[in-house]
Structures are given as C-alpha cells and as structure tokens.
Design a protein around this motif. Structure first.
Motif, PDB file in Angstrom:
ATOM      1  N   GLU A  25      -7.602   1.274  -1.466  1.00 42.69           N
ATOM      2  CA  GLU A  25      -8.037   2.239  -2.482  1.00 42.69           C
ATOM      3  C   GLU A  25      -6.925   2.737  -3.395  1.00 42.69           C
ATOM      4  O   GLU A  25      -7.186   3.155  -4.517  1.00 42.69           O
TER       5      GLU A  25
ATOM      6  N   CYS B 153       0.827  -1.225   0.000  1.00 43.55           N
ATOM      7  CA  CYS B 153       0.000   0.000   0.000  1.00 43.55           C
ATOM      8  C   CYS B 153       0.859   1.273   0.000  1.00 43.55           C
ATOM      9  O   CYS B 153       1.718   1.450   0.857  1.00 43.55           O
ATOM     10  N   TYR B 154       0.579   2.152  -0.954  1.00 40.90           N
ATOM     11  CA  TYR B 154       1.316   3.412  -1.053  1.00 40.90           C
ATOM     12  C   TYR B 154       1.092   4.310   0.165  1.00 40.90           C
ATOM     13  O   TYR B 154       1.881   5.203   0.448  1.00 40.90           O
ATOM     14  N   GLN B 155      -0.041   4.103   0.847  1.00 44.13           N
ATOM     15  CA  GLN B 155      -0.343   4.971   1.989  1.00 44.13           C
ATOM     16  C   GLN B 155       0.264   4.463   3.299  1.00 44.13           C
ATOM     17  O   GLN B 155       0.102   5.100   4.337  1.00 44.13           O
TER      18      GLN B 155
HETATM   19 ZN    ZN Z   1      -3.312   1.330  -0.402  1.00 44.47          ZN
END
Ligand code: ZN
Length: 233
Positions: free
Chosen positions: A212, A195-197
C-alpha cells in the motif's frame, strides 16, 4: 582493471545496480557499500546482507546514523512522520517534496562512498538513482549526479572518477526488465526490499511488502507493466 563501489541499500534499484556492476566490472572488482543512517526499520540492511551473500560480493556497512539522524530528517528516519508522496508539513511540504526526502542524503552518500572507495582504488561509483521515480527527489536527477561527479573528482584529486547511474532514465518497468536481462529477477523479487513500512509479511508477484505504501505501489505497478499477466480466455 576498473574497480567500483556500489551504493547498495538492499532495495530493488540498488540490487539491480549491483548485478549491473558485476557484469560491467567483474565480480572481484565490486564492493557493495550499505549505509546505516537511522532508517526506521532494519529490514533493508538485513536484506542487503542476504543479497551480497547470494551474489558473493564483498559487503561493507558504513554508519552515518549520528550524522543524518541530527539533520533535517524525514519520514525515512522519523517514525513520527507519515509516509506521504506530497508532504503536508515541515520543510518538505514547503518544497513540494515527499515526506521521505532527507535533505542532503545522496550528496552525503556519494561523498562517503567515494571517500571509502577512491583510496581503495575504486574509480567508479555505481548508484541506483532514477529521475523517473514518482518521488521526484532533486538528488536523483542527472544535473546533480554530473555535478557531484565533478566535485568529487576535484575534491579527491581523481580525474578519472565517474559515477555510473544505469537506472537514471529507466522507469520501474525498465528496471524490472533490466533485472531479468541480468539474470537476477528471482533474487530481486525474493530478497530486495523497498517497502517504507518494513513489512515482509505479505508476498506478491513482485516480492514482499505492505502493498500500500508509495514504494510498494510503484514497485507493483512497474512489475505489472514489465510482465503483464496473460489475459484469461
Ligand atoms: Zn509498503
């Protein structure tokens, strides 16, 4: 006896590659190399350490933060920039690349990994680059990998040097199925982080993430294709 250094970010792809390298070269001949380059979160590197512990492989961390932090950068290192599959500003937008693309990253990573590994007897570099990734990074394509392999072999006087890219032609579903074949599906689901977040607060069938961002949706879609849910009667 062939020794290999595996570029290991703690993500799905490189964790699968680490298991692949253990199968190919044997547990004691594999070193997992993680690179700290100023990622916007530390979750990946923390998970990389957990995964290396679980697999019992030698783990090394190299710090390239100062170098990569000062270069052109992208949304992976600059929290001010939005994560976009098609960047809407900056150099990445001019080249129709995702905002997460960091110019020169894989070339630097390959060079650093080879410079670490070759003097220690590693004639193989294992990388999780993948042409089919929706992101379409130019430094994840076969032409680049072949050219880097040749350049490193020449630069470091190691004619037998080879780059293994076992995921190069696989899509995400294929990578999930490879993890299952290698017996690490549970480890990849539970411990790898994509996940990039940097979000690990939510657990899905495919693992932890925000659910997302582009990395989560690609991971989720691939998992759904690899392991379809049975149809309810
Ligand atoms: Zn993510």
């Amino acid at each position: 006896m062939t020794k290999a250094v595996v570029l290991h970010s703690g993500g799905q792809d490189s964790t699968t590659c680490l298991a692949w390298a253990i199968r190919e070269y044997g547990h004691d001949n594999v070193t997992a190399l993680s690179i700290e380059y100023g990622q916007r979160h530390h979750v990946e590197l923390e998970q990389a350490a957990v995964i290396c512990d679980a697999l019992g492989v030698r783990a090394v961390e190299l710090r390239l933060r100062d170098l990569l932090g000062d270069l052109a950068g992208g949304a992976l290192t600059d929290p001010e920039r939005a994560v976009q599959l098609h960047a809407t500003d900056g150099w990445q937008a001019d080249h129709d690349l995702p905002s997460t693309f960091i110019p020169g990253r894989n070339l630097l990573f390959f060079t650093a990994a080879a410079a670490y590994g070759i003097p220690r007897g590693c004639e193989r570099l294992v990388t999780g680059v993948c042409e089919a990734d929706r992101a379409g990074y130019p430094d994840c394509r076969a032409g680049f990998v072949d050219a880097a392999e040749e350049a490193i072999a020449l630069a470091m006087d190691t004619p037998n040097f080879l780059i293994d890219a076992p995921l190069l032609e696989l899509d995400k579903a294929g990578t999930w199925l490879l993890a299952e074949t290698l017996g690490v599906l549970g480890l990849v689901v539970e411990q790898s982080h994509t996940c990039y977040q940097g979000d690990r607060s939510k657990r899905y069938a495919w693992g932890y993430g925000c659910g997302e961002c582009p990395a989560c949706t690609e991971r989720a879609t691939g998992f759904g294709l690899a392991f379809p849910m049975p149809v309810q009667q």
